[in-house]
Design a protein around this motif. Structure first.
Motif, PDB file in Angstrom:
ATOM      1  N   GLN A 354       0.568  -1.371   0.274  1.00 58.20           N
ATOM      2  CA  GLN A 354      -0.316  -0.121   0.101  1.00 58.20           C
ATOM      3  C   GLN A 354       0.948   0.957  -0.132  1.00 58.20           C
ATOM      4  OE1 GLN A 354      -0.815   2.482   2.444  1.00 58.20           O
ATOM      5  NE2 GLN A 354       1.252   1.478   3.713  1.00 58.20           N
ATOM      6  N   ARG A 358       0.343   3.840  -2.682  1.00 57.02           N
ATOM      7  CA  ARG A 358       0.315   4.766  -2.499  1.00 57.02           C
ATOM      8  C   ARG A 358       1.331   6.603  -2.488  1.00 57.02           C
ATOM      9  NH1 ARG A 358      -4.219   4.990   0.963  1.00 57.02           N
ATOM     10  NH2 ARG A 358      -4.520   3.675   1.885  1.00 57.02           N
ATOM     11  N   ASN A 364      -4.751   6.832  -4.480  1.00 56.78           N
ATOM     12  CA  ASN A 364      -5.155   5.648  -3.034  1.00 56.78           C
ATOM     13  C   ASN A 364      -5.995   5.013  -3.698  1.00 56.78           C
ATOM     14  OD1 ASN A 364      -4.033   7.317  -1.116  1.00 56.78           O
ATOM     15  ND2 ASN A 364      -5.399   8.912  -1.354  1.00 56.78           N
ATOM     16  N   PRO A 589      -9.022   2.052   0.273  1.00 54.33           N
ATOM     17  CA  PRO A 589      -9.024   3.140  -0.133  1.00 54.33           C
ATOM     18  C   PRO A 589      -8.390   4.857   0.438  1.00 54.33           C
ATOM     19  CG  PRO A 589     -10.179   2.460  -1.634  1.00 54.33           C
ATOM     20  CD  PRO A 589     -10.112   1.580  -0.272  1.00 54.33           C
ATOM     21  N   HIS A 590      -9.294   4.329   1.350  1.00 55.50           N
ATOM     22  CA  HIS A 590      -9.592   5.635   2.268  1.00 55.50           C
ATOM     23  C   HIS A 590      -9.329   5.901   3.266  1.00 55.50           C
ATOM     24  CE1 HIS A 590     -12.088   2.439   3.862  1.00 55.50           C
ATOM     25  NE2 HIS A 590     -12.538   3.009   4.935  1.00 55.50           N
ATOM     26  N   LEU A 592      -5.431   5.505   5.786  1.00 54.75           N
ATOM     27  CA  LEU A 592      -4.067   4.705   5.521  1.00 54.75           C
ATOM     28  C   LEU A 592      -3.640   3.807   7.204  1.00 54.75           C
ATOM     29  CD1 LEU A 592      -3.357   8.605   5.711  1.00 54.75           C
ATOM     30  CD2 LEU A 592      -2.102   6.791   4.105  1.00 54.75           C
ATOM     31  N   VAL A 598      -7.803   9.267   4.726  1.00 56.22           N
ATOM     32  CA  VAL A 598      -6.988   9.640   4.354  1.00 56.22           C
ATOM     33  C   VAL A 598      -6.868  11.221   4.495  1.00 56.22           C
ATOM     34  CG1 VAL A 598      -6.266   7.872   2.753  1.00 56.22           C
ATOM     35  CG2 VAL A 598      -7.991   9.364   1.853  1.00 56.22           C
ATOM     36  N   ARG A 604      -2.720  12.868   7.425  1.00 60.39           N
ATOM     37  CA  ARG A 604      -1.925  12.659   6.104  1.00 60.39           C
ATOM     38  C   ARG A 604      -0.885  13.226   5.777  1.00 60.39           C
ATOM     39  NH1 ARG A 604      -5.279  14.604   3.515  1.00 60.39           N
ATOM     40  NH2 ARG A 604      -3.795  16.446   2.905  1.00 60.39           N
ATOM     41  N   LEU A 615       0.733  13.024  -0.287  1.00 61.98           N
ATOM     42  CA  LEU A 615      -0.184  12.217  -0.813  1.00 61.98           C
ATOM     43  C   LEU A 615      -1.577  12.685  -0.997  1.00 61.98           C
ATOM     44  CD1 LEU A 615       0.636   9.842   2.494  1.00 61.98           C
ATOM     45  CD2 LEU A 615       1.224   9.540   0.495  1.00 61.98           C
ATOM     46  N   PRO A 619      -9.371   8.960  -0.941  1.00 66.27           N
ATOM     47  CA  PRO A 619      -9.722   7.838  -1.565  1.00 66.27           C
ATOM     48  C   PRO A 619      -9.790   7.099  -2.599  1.00 66.27           C
ATOM     49  CG  PRO A 619     -11.451   8.751  -0.136  1.00 66.27           C
ATOM     50  CD  PRO A 619     -11.046  10.430  -0.733  1.00 66.27           C
TER      51      PRO A 619
END
Lengths: 951, 205, 163
Positions: A354, A358, A364, A589-590, A592, A598, A604, A615, A619
């Motif tokens: 991941q 990212r 993401n 995806p949403h 961390l 995120v 972040r 980043l 998401p």
């Protein structure tokens, strides 16, 4: 209470926990043990080896509980343990003398063994031999003539172990292990006296019996009667490494016993906190896939999927893959690529994948297979309880008075936990099963569920609302808990909602199919129990209302005050070894790592500072979005580590179309799996035996995975990801997985106190592990919730769109069986095939008769997504109107039939409900014919690739 | 009518008592002898089985071991009146040394009463203990739970009606625990002084 | 060997259903089945196991533990010869040899015409009149070879009287 003991030693009986302590005087030395401890266990605490003590061949004696009077008996009276058997008559008479003298063993040991003890040779793996040696037994008093059992026939029906009755002393340990530890009751003593012998089932052999091949009997056998075939063939192991099983979410600790680099056998580790020395057929025996000939150990590339593979060096593979990804991003934008992390790989490996997506891909677009199993658990529990994980330890079930199992079949999918649950039920714990199918927990030897709520697939939420309605309207809720621990505004709103008459069991009867009286009775039982626990599986989550159901379960647990102590809780039984970990590691995806959103700039910011990149604050794509975008042409490159989306994801035709649309698919796996057949770059992966890292099981327990043998490909999975990232231009530089864990600990607050040193020290750690809980958190939410007060969520029942119609009158639900695991990539490459070599369709006799189908007929199953063909099995385990199958074999195409309906909150597919029609057919479906052609072609490409010369 | 005792216990049967009793009845009819054959239990002298006893004014006279082939000669020797001339005649039973030496307690009535006659049983102190039991201020207790399908209860007429109700409730609890329920009881009266209620049970799930 | 037909299956199911709630129901059930069918068919085991929520292995263990229970159909008649102490002291070994020769079968066997099964037994409680045998439900005492021959002849005569 932590009690330290030597996990390599056999103490015969489990440790007891009691506040009352008993002190024994053994040979002048005081030993204090909890009340209820077996005499044997107490004695073993005194001596370094039981050989200096009382021979421990029979459990019958060793299971005697210590009570106060034993103080005297053990200290002063001679302690007799004797065992009589038919062909070897072994009497042990060991005298314990109290006072100043050391224990003396009198050689009153008779042996009537035609074979002699030396013949019991299993080279140091025979307790009988050890004991005989220790007491100086050398002669065979009764000679070699006379009646004996030397010609007794071996039972070699089980693919993994051999039963050789000629060596058996009929001590009954195996019988007791099967009953007390595994709870299957497959073994017995057949006959009596000299003729008595151990028999499986009705003496019809191990394979034909109810034996589930868990290996507990083999482990318990004090002679070489029950012995692993691998030990018979290759001899005794020489050294061992303790590691963690890579099958289901129970996370059993195993001792991998080795000879050089070769694993001889896997023995469940007695100190394993998840499995407590028990195992199932998969972890115990089905590890042969790791060295199977199908393993691909060299990187391969190709320009398009209709070309043969080409073997290349690692460097070339990385530069080819990185080049393609960069080209795609240059042409279609930063968002046009993504990746899928693996729930089979370690936390460290998942974290790196991941991070690569990212940081190196710069978006993401990361997701993981939890999307298709427990994503609703994450969402539902986070909303209500504040943390995306189960609340308990597995041990906690031993304190439950009532257990409700919803949509889970633990004896097949989480067998070691299933055995523990069965043991608790045999001790008197109540059991409520909510499942459309009749599972083993509904009725099996010495288990009868109090209620089997046979609900219609897809009506979970209506059912759980009805349960809660009864609790609230009959005043059975835990008012004190609600007042102190829950958000009262939310509660009052929910209370009003759930009290509405439309949730009454009498009103929902027609929806769920469960008689109202039965729901009422079950709800009263559940609410009345001092400790009531809920365990649930994919039968809860894999629905269009999966998230609602998880919240409904949490509501019920909150309303009855069953949160925050041992014996209660909301416990998802997670499917894969590290699915909890892959979620924790920020695969969604949403989120961390550590479930941190995120979009939160502060969070972040910390990651950006640590990773040295900017980043994306939006998401990214979920798996189904990736497929749709691929078909649209906006998503063109994917890095997929250790997951077989082509077989496991629903609506295979749709997945097939999406994967064919990709310009660059990088697959990292141990085999050329179904997904790899669509790939352009193949990076060889490492099996769990080759890994070094950690897995996190369903109870949030971080277990060490220790390298048992070097990676066959020469590179560990985390090294491969690191090299790929470096080729993409994002620098990663780790020299050991422990450094990755250290980085995780700085970024994810719940992992703050985790390090490899701490893991070595504590054995395992249940997160959250931080300053507040330096040794981890076995039971969550004891004092308060991460969100302060427990939150009741409104769970309105909305019927799924997938319902039976005239065209598709039956409801298909899917699941797993004991001997196979998920897509079967591993277990299909082991002798586990002996139990299940094809997927079959279970249907009720009335549905079969109506269609003229008999047992074993080929039937076509069609839904609006597609159709496939498999063999029918007529059973009363499913109710009329419901059919059931498994998805362990790619050729059966179970997921060709399943649709892309999904959970409203998390897109978790609705595997558990598909409206289908079943008809008798006599040829495979067209999908199956196409699949066969495609498979043949790809196998040929692989063969050409393997034969090609590396450039 | 003369009473002739032929035991019906295992050993007597193993030595042919059944056939002996049948043939003796036929022969008695043929000869017009007025006898009643009573099948008792053994007196315990197994080596003499089947031990045939005849009731006389002086007490029982024993013959044994008797086989069917001996029937004719027994009648000829007037065994019906306790004739002592037959070679199998053992004299008065009570005088046989083996028995005479014994003090019988538990087996005091064994072989003496007619086992299927309640009158005979009561004439020999039968039900004495039970009657004593009913006189005590103790509620009726479950006398017998013989088969899963039937339960029988003995209720003395002297008991107040309320005890029957109480009893029914108690029984009901026992049955509920065993997952059974019972239907209306049937009344059997084997002895005038006793009422036996018999319940047929049905299993309910 | 007789098949375990639908009727026998139903009979076993009925017996299990009727008796399964008794405390310690296993033995009464096994006795009832053997009394009704002469033996306990292998296929009956799973029905019993299911009814009692026990495993097949457990039921099998109980059946094999007790010599009384048969797993194969018996002959029309069962003859048990006592081999316990009193009978042995009164010549049961010689009787045993004679019985085997006369019937032409050993213990646990059934004659070819399915008429007689021979079983050993350990005390019939008839020691005073040893040696003893049991023919079907009847105990017979002081058995001599000639008395035995007579008994067997009676059995076969009865067998011919087809009703």
């Amino acid at each position: 209470m932590l009690q330290h003991f030597d996990p390599n030693k056999d103490y015969g009986t489990p440790a007891r926990v009691s506040e009352n302590l008993v002190t024994l005087n053994i040979d002048g030395v005081e030993v204090t043990v909890p009340e209820g401890t077996s005499v044997l266990r107490a004695l073993l605490k005194r001596t370094s080896t039981f050989l200096n003590c009382v021979p421990a061949i029979t459990w019958k004696h060793s299971a005697l509980a210590v009570s106060a009077q034993w103080k005297l008996k053990v200290a002063a009276a001679p302690c007799f343990l004797y065992h009589t058997c038919r062909k070897r008559h072994v009497c042990y008479y060991a005298e314990q003398q109290a006072g100043e003298t050391a224990p003396q063993h009198h050689g009153a040991v008779h042996l009537r063994s035609p074979a002699g003890l030396s013949d019991l040779s299993s080279n140091g793996n025979c307790e009988l031999q050890d004991v005989a040696g220790a007491v100086g037994l050398r002669e065979v008093r009764y000679g070699f003539e006379g009646n004996n059992h030397l010609d007794a026939k071996k039972d070699e029906s089980n693919p993994y172990f051999t039963f050789d009755p000629s060596k058996c002393i009929v001590c009954s340990r195996c019988v007791r292990a099967c009953e007390e530890v595994q709870g299957t009751f497959a073994l017995t003593i057949d006959g009596r006296g000299f003729d008595s012998k151990v028999a499986a089932g009705q003496d019809d052999g191990f394979l034909a019996s109810d034996c589930v091949s868990c290996g507990a009997c083999v482990q318990a056998c004090p002679t070489s009667t029950l012995m692993e075939n691998s030990v018979i063939e290759r001899g005794q192991p020489e050294h061992s490494v303790v590691t963690t099983c890579a099958y289901c979410g129970v996370g059993c600790a195993f001792k991998a016993e080795m000879k050089g680099n070769e694993v001889i056998r896997m023995v469940p580790f007695k100190d394993g906190e998840a499995n407590r020395g028990h195992s199932c057929v998969k972890g115990r025996f089905a590890f042969g896939y790791a060295t199977h000939d199908d393993r691909v150990t060299e990187p391969m590339i190709r320009d398009s999927i209709d070309q043969p593979w080409k073997k290349v060096s690692w460097e070339e593979a990385f530069s080819f893959a990185a080049g393609r990804i960069k080209d795609i991003q240059a042409k279609y934008g930063r968002e046009s690529v993504g990746g899928i992390t693996s729930s089979r790989c370690t936390n460290e490996e998942t974290y790196l994948v991941q991070k690569l997506i990212r940081a190196a891909f710069g978006n993401n677009n990361t997701d993981t297979c939890a999307r298709v199993c427990h994503s609703p658990t994450g969402y539902g529990l986070k909303t209500t309880l504040g943390e995306s994980a189960g609340t308990q330890t597995f041990d906690s079930v031993m304190k439950a008075d009532m257990v409700m199992v919803i949509g889970a079949n633990p004896t097949a999918a989480h067998p070691v936990f299933g055995s523990r649950l069965k043991r608790r039920v045999r001790e008197g714990c109540g059991l409520i099963i909510a499942d459309p199918r009749t599972t083993e927990l509904v009725k099996s030897p010495h288990i009868i569920a109090d209620h089997h709520l046979k609900l219609r697939p897809g009506t979970n939420v209506a059912f759980i609302n009805a349960m809660a309605h009864v609790v609230i309207t009959e005043g059975l809720e835990d008012k004190e808990f609600i007042a102190n621990r829950c958000d009262n505004t939310a509660y009052n709103k929910w209370r009003e909602f759930i009290s509405e008459e439309r949730h009454a069991p009498e009103q929902t009867e027609d929806i769920t199919g469960i008689p109202a009286a039965e729901i009422r009775s079950a709800a009263r039982l559940f609410a009345a129990a001092p400790n009531a626990a809920i365990f649930y599986g994919l039968g809860v989550t894999e629905h269009s209302q999966g998230s609602s159901m998880v919240m409904g379960i949490a509501n019920l647990a909150l309303a009855t005050g069953n949160i925050g102590r041992e014996g209660v809780g909301v416990n998802p039984l997670r499917g894969q070894n590290n699915v909890q970990g892959s979620c924790d590691m920020g695969s969604f995806p949403h989120e961390l790592p550590g479930y941190q959103h995120v979009a939160d700039d502060a969070i972040r910011g910390r990651f950006e500072a640590s990773w040295g990149v900017t980043l994306d604050n939006e998401p990214g794509l979920r798996i189904p979005n990736m497929f749709n975008s691929a078909i649209d042409g906006t998503f063109r490159g994917m890095y997929c580590q250790g997951e077989d989306i082509a077989q496991s994801d629903p609506n295979t035709n749709h997945v097939d179309q999406a994967l064919r649309s990709l310009d660059c698919l990088i697959v990292q796996d141990i085999f050329l799996n179904e997904t790899a057949k669509y790939a352009h770059v193949f990076l060889p992966g490492a099996s769990f035996l080759e890994k070094d890292g950690t897995f996190t099981n369903a109870e949030r327990r971080i277990n060490r995975v220790r390298q048992v043998m070097p990676p066959l490909s020469g590179m560990a999975d985390w090294e491969v990801t690191m090299a790929l990232s470096n080729a993409l231009g994002y620098e990663m530089n780790y020299s050991h997985p422990s450094e990755i864990m250290d980085e995780i600990a700085t970024l994810a607050p719940t992992f703050k106190g985790v390090s490899y040193d701490r893991l070595e020290e504590l054995g395992s750690i249940q997160w959250p592990c931080n300053d507040a809980a330096p040794e981890g958190t076995p039971t969550m939410h004891i004092e308060n919730f991460p969100i302060g007060l427990g939150n009741f969520a409104i769970t309105e029942y909305v019927a799924t769109e997938e319902r039976s119609t005239r065209k598709f009158p039956l409801l298909l639900t899917t699941g797993r069986i004991l001997s196979q695991y998920n897509v079967g990539a591993q277990t299909r490459r082991t002798p586990n095939q002996a139990w299940h070599d094809e997927d079959v369709l279970d249907l009720h006799i009335s549905d079969a008769e109506m269609r003229g189908i008999s047992d074993g007929d080929w039937v076509g199953i069609s839904s609006r997504a597609g159709d496939t063909v498999m063999r029918a099995r007529i059973t009363d385990k499913v109710q009329p109107g419901v059919v059931y199958t498994t998805f362990h074999h790619p050729g059966s195409g179970a997921n060709v039939v399943t649709t892309d309906n999904s959970d409203w909150a998390t897109n978790c597919p609705e595997y558990k409900v598909t409206a289908v029609q079943v008809v008798k057919v006599n040829s495979p479906s067209s999908w199956q014919q196409n699949y066969q052609n495609f498979d043949d072609q790809q196998q040929d490409f692989l063969k050409q690739g393997r034969e090609s010369v590396s450039q | 009518m003369v009473k002739v005792y032929i035991p019906r216990d295992t050993t007597a049967l193993a030595m042919g008592a059944e056939r002996l009793a049948a043939e003796m009845a036929v022969e008695a009819k043929n000869r017009g002898a007025d006898i009643e054959i009573v099948r008792n239990s053994s007196r315990g002298m197994f080596w003499l089985e089947p031990l045939v006893e005849v009731e006389t004014a002086n007490g029982r006279v024993a013959y044994g071991p008797v086989e069917a082939k001996d029937i004719d000669s027994l009648f000829d020797a007037d065994f019906v009146n306790g004739g002592l001339s037959h070679p199998l005649c053992q004299g008065l039973t009570e005088e046989i040394p083996y028995l005479k030496k014994q003090q019988r307690l538990t087996f005091a009535r064994a072989g003496i009463t007619d086992p299927v006659s309640l009158e005979d049983y009561q004439a020999h102190d039968g039900f004495k203990g039970l009657k004593k039991h009913w006189k005590c201020p103790v509620r009726p207790s479950l006398m017998k739970l013989k088969t899963p399908a039937c339960v029988a209860v003995v209720v003395l007429p002297s008991l107040p009606a309320s005890s029957g109700r109480l009893y029914t409730m108690r029984l009901h609890r026992v049955m509920l625990r065993r997952n059974t329920s019972f239907v209306t009881p049937t009344k059997v009266t084997p002895v005038p002084s006793l009422t036996v209620w018999s319940w047929k049970l049905t299993h309910s799930c | 060997m007789t098949a375990f037909n639908e009727q026998s299956r139903q009979q076993v199911c009925d017996i299990v259903e009727e008796m399964k709630d008794l405390p310690g129901a296993m033995l009464p059930i096994l006795h009832a089945i053997q009394d009704a069918q002469g033996y306990i068919h292998a296929d009956a085991v799973s029905i019993i196991a299911d009814g009692l929520a026990q495993s097949r292995a457990e039921v099998h263990g109980v059946i094999t533990f007790y010599h009384h229970f048969r797993t194969t159909p018996p002959g029309k008649h069962t003859i048990q010869v006592c081999r316990a102490e009193a009978c042995q002291s009164m010549g049961s070994r010689q009787l045993e040899a004679h019985v085997k020769e006369k019937l032409g079968i050993g213990f646990h066997q059934t004659s070819a015409d399915q008429q007689v099964s021979l079983e050993p037994v350990y005390c019939l409680g008839n020691c005073a009149c040893a040696p003893s045998i049991q023919v079907n439900d009847d105990v017979v005492g002081r058995v001599t070879p000639s008395k035995f021959d007579q008994l067997v002849d009676q059995l076969s005569t009865q067998a011919l009287e087809v009703k």
